[in-house]
Design an enzyme around this catalytic site. Sequence first.
Site, mmCIF file in Angstrom:
data_model
loop_
_atom_site.group_PDB
_atom_site.id
_atom_site.type_symbol
_atom_site.label_atom_id
_atom_site.label_comp_id
_atom_site.label_asym_id
_atom_site.label_seq_id
_atom_site.Cartn_x
_atom_site.Cartn_y
_atom_site.Cartn_z
ATOM 1 N N ASP A 1 0.829 -1.201 0.000
ATOM 2 C CA ASP A 1 0.000 0.000 0.000
ATOM 3 C C ASP A 1 0.871 1.262 0.000
ATOM 4 O O ASP A 1 1.922 1.299 0.650
ATOM 5 C CB ASP A 1 -0.860 -0.020 1.283
ATOM 6 C CG ASP A 1 -1.817 1.134 1.357
ATOM 7 O OD1 ASP A 1 -2.798 1.131 0.613
ATOM 8 O OD2 ASP A 1 -1.563 2.063 2.139
ATOM 9 N N GLU B 1 1.551 -0.515 -4.993
ATOM 10 C CA GLU B 1 0.575 0.530 -5.288
ATOM 11 C C GLU B 1 1.393 1.802 -5.425
ATOM 12 O O GLU B 1 1.760 2.440 -4.445
ATOM 13 C CB GLU B 1 -0.475 0.691 -4.199
ATOM 14 C CG GLU B 1 -1.550 1.691 -4.619
ATOM 15 C CD GLU B 1 -2.251 2.381 -3.472
ATOM 16 O OE1 GLU B 1 -1.670 2.506 -2.391
ATOM 17 O OE2 GLU B 1 -3.406 2.816 -3.673
HETATM 18 O O1 TEU Z 1 -4.407 4.325 -1.301
HETATM 19 C C1 TEU Z 1 -3.342 5.227 -1.456
HETATM 20 C C2 TEU Z 1 -3.786 6.426 -2.194
HETATM 21 O O2 TEU Z 1 -3.035 7.345 -2.404
HETATM 22 C C3 TEU Z 1 -5.141 6.425 -2.772
HETATM 23 O O3 TEU Z 1 -5.891 5.729 -1.819
HETATM 24 C C4 TEU Z 1 -5.754 7.823 -2.920
HETATM 25 O O4 TEU Z 1 -4.885 8.782 -2.519
HETATM 26 C C5 TEU Z 1 -6.966 7.878 -1.993
HETATM 27 O O5 TEU Z 1 -7.825 6.828 -2.401
HETATM 28 C C6 TEU Z 1 -7.665 9.248 -2.097
HETATM 29 O O6 TEU Z 1 -8.191 9.427 -3.395
HETATM 30 C C7 TEU Z 1 -4.124 3.291 -0.393
HETATM 31 C C8 TEU Z 1 -5.373 2.413 -0.259
HETATM 32 O O7 TEU Z 1 -5.695 1.841 -1.515
HETATM 33 C C9 TEU Z 1 -6.503 3.273 0.265
HETATM 34 O O8 TEU Z 1 -7.704 2.509 0.360
HETATM 35 C C10 TEU Z 1 -6.117 3.795 1.628
HETATM 36 O O9 TEU Z 1 -7.138 4.671 2.083
HETATM 37 C C11 TEU Z 1 -4.793 4.570 1.563
HETATM 38 O O10 TEU Z 1 -3.777 3.851 0.867
HETATM 39 C C12 TEU Z 1 -4.237 4.769 2.962
HETATM 40 O O11 TEU Z 1 -3.788 3.534 3.446
#
Ligand code: TEU
Length: 550
Positions: free
Chosen positions: A219, A273
């Site tokens: 993540d 990610e």
């Molecule tokens: O997401 C990282 C992230 O940068 C995206 O989630 C985006 O910035 C966010 O959805 C706002 O638009 C990961 C996970 O996929 C997400 O579900 C988490 O909320 C986030 O990290 C924090 O852990």
Amino acid sequence: MPETEPLMANGSTDLSWWRHAAIYQVYVRSFADGNADGTGDIAGVRSRLQYLADLGVDAIWFNPWYPSPMADAGYDIADYRDIEPVFGTLPEAEALIAEAHALDIRVIIDIVPNHGSDEHAWFKAALAGGPEAPERDLFWFRAGKGENGELPPNDWNSIFGGPAWTRSTNPDGSPGEWYLHLFAPEQPDWNWDNPKVHEEFEAVLRFWLDRGVDGIRIDSAALLIKDASLGDFTEGVTEGQHPFIDIPAVHDVYRAWRRLSDSYPGERILIGEVWLPDRERFTQYLRPDELHTAFNFDFLGAAWDAARMRSVIEGTLADHAPAAASPTWVLSNHDVVRHVTRYGRGDTSFSMDNRRLGEFSDFELGTRRARAAILVTFALPGAVYVYQGEELGLSEVEDLPEELLQDPIWPRSGYTDKGRDGARVPIPWSGDASPFGFNSEGVEPWLPQPAEWKSLTVAAEDGDPDSMLELYRSALHCRRQVASLALPDLSWLPTAEGVLGFARGDDFVCVANTSGGPVDLPPHKSVLLSSVPLVNDQLPSDAAVWLKSE
Ligand code: TEU
């Protein structure tokens, strides 16, 4: 199998499972509810594994299933080595891994190394111990600015909105130091300058790899390292290096993790990610001694337009070639507006910065384009992701009662962005009304399901040749049977404006029509699959077709 071993971009021959896998994303709390408490759980997943095997997926990626206060739907982890009781127990997770393997389905878990939870034992110790607590160096605690330390240490903002710092309270009740959280205040960032953090996460990886998991989704993979000077944002960016995105030392972490995962049998993979617009920097994460793959969000955000999709596909393949890396292709996940809704809008492109919820979307048109877009996606070289419910043709639920919204983006955006819950509504399995088989006892799911999902349940679509579910099943099974689709090559066909056409190997062609009218098909031996019925041997608009070529 092809007569000759396929050549990878760098001349290697490598048909590793992950280079061509179809990976299904299970958002546990909304997949299936085994104990009828309204929330999905591991028991629910175990009861549906055969459904996933029949769908034809090669692996399942689970969103975080660890103990969590659920401030960010489990991305705020209090204990990386256990299972959230709402979801079940560690023995149940271990049984699930074994049962998935028995069905030839691999298991990928989601690790969150950028931040933990404010309920994590180490963070609680850091607070309880006051400014001198050694645990404070596991996080980013700093004195505030201003006469009484009443101002944050710098001007960084949280990705969810609002400041990226929250002031703690000392054990004696007096205002204390501030701590950094790039996301919600309940998600304190780990300090990766501290070797103990490195040690802890390698131990966590071993804990799950020892239990047989086949992959780790990482993540927020580009955010771990911070510029320790913690200078104001404007200072960091003017020098070209962002103060907390994609700092080069992050690659040392993933080189260590790759050595660790490679020490296990069975090709255990690391998936990043990596939200990085700079494509060259993005590809650095995919060097042979770092991550196996990373999510390709450019394709996800591309408009339903032949020229745009071709540009993104060409760019992705070009970016991945130098590292001999395999691309990934994904249309939806738990963070973005479901693509049936996106493709039904006037502007079919998507950006995380502007979800555009509530914008008019034509469900029929969005569904028609989604059917075509998934045929394009599954025909591309690399791995593909399917987000739970997209195989049913679910659209975004944009009218959830505001009092039920749980995404921290909603409050932290000042109640301007309703966030991501609309893509996280529990999926429908059967029946004519909610909970649509999500549980077997009629218990209302944690988010309400639209009444019109009656026609989109697994049971309603199962066996219907025109359903999205049967299209996904046919496409995934055909994708396995056509050997050319497991190879890395792709060659473009000459096509009219608004038409995307490419060949894979010497016997497969995919054509997608984003123009306003029907188009002739290229010469072909037979039609393998089409998103809608062909008319007079032509491909209608907003449709795609797989052909066995001459
Ligand atoms: O997401 C990282 C992230 O940068 C995206 O989630 C985006 O910035 C966010 O959805 C706002 O638009 C990961 C996970 O996929 C997400 O579900 C988490 O909320 C986030 O990290 C924090 O852990």
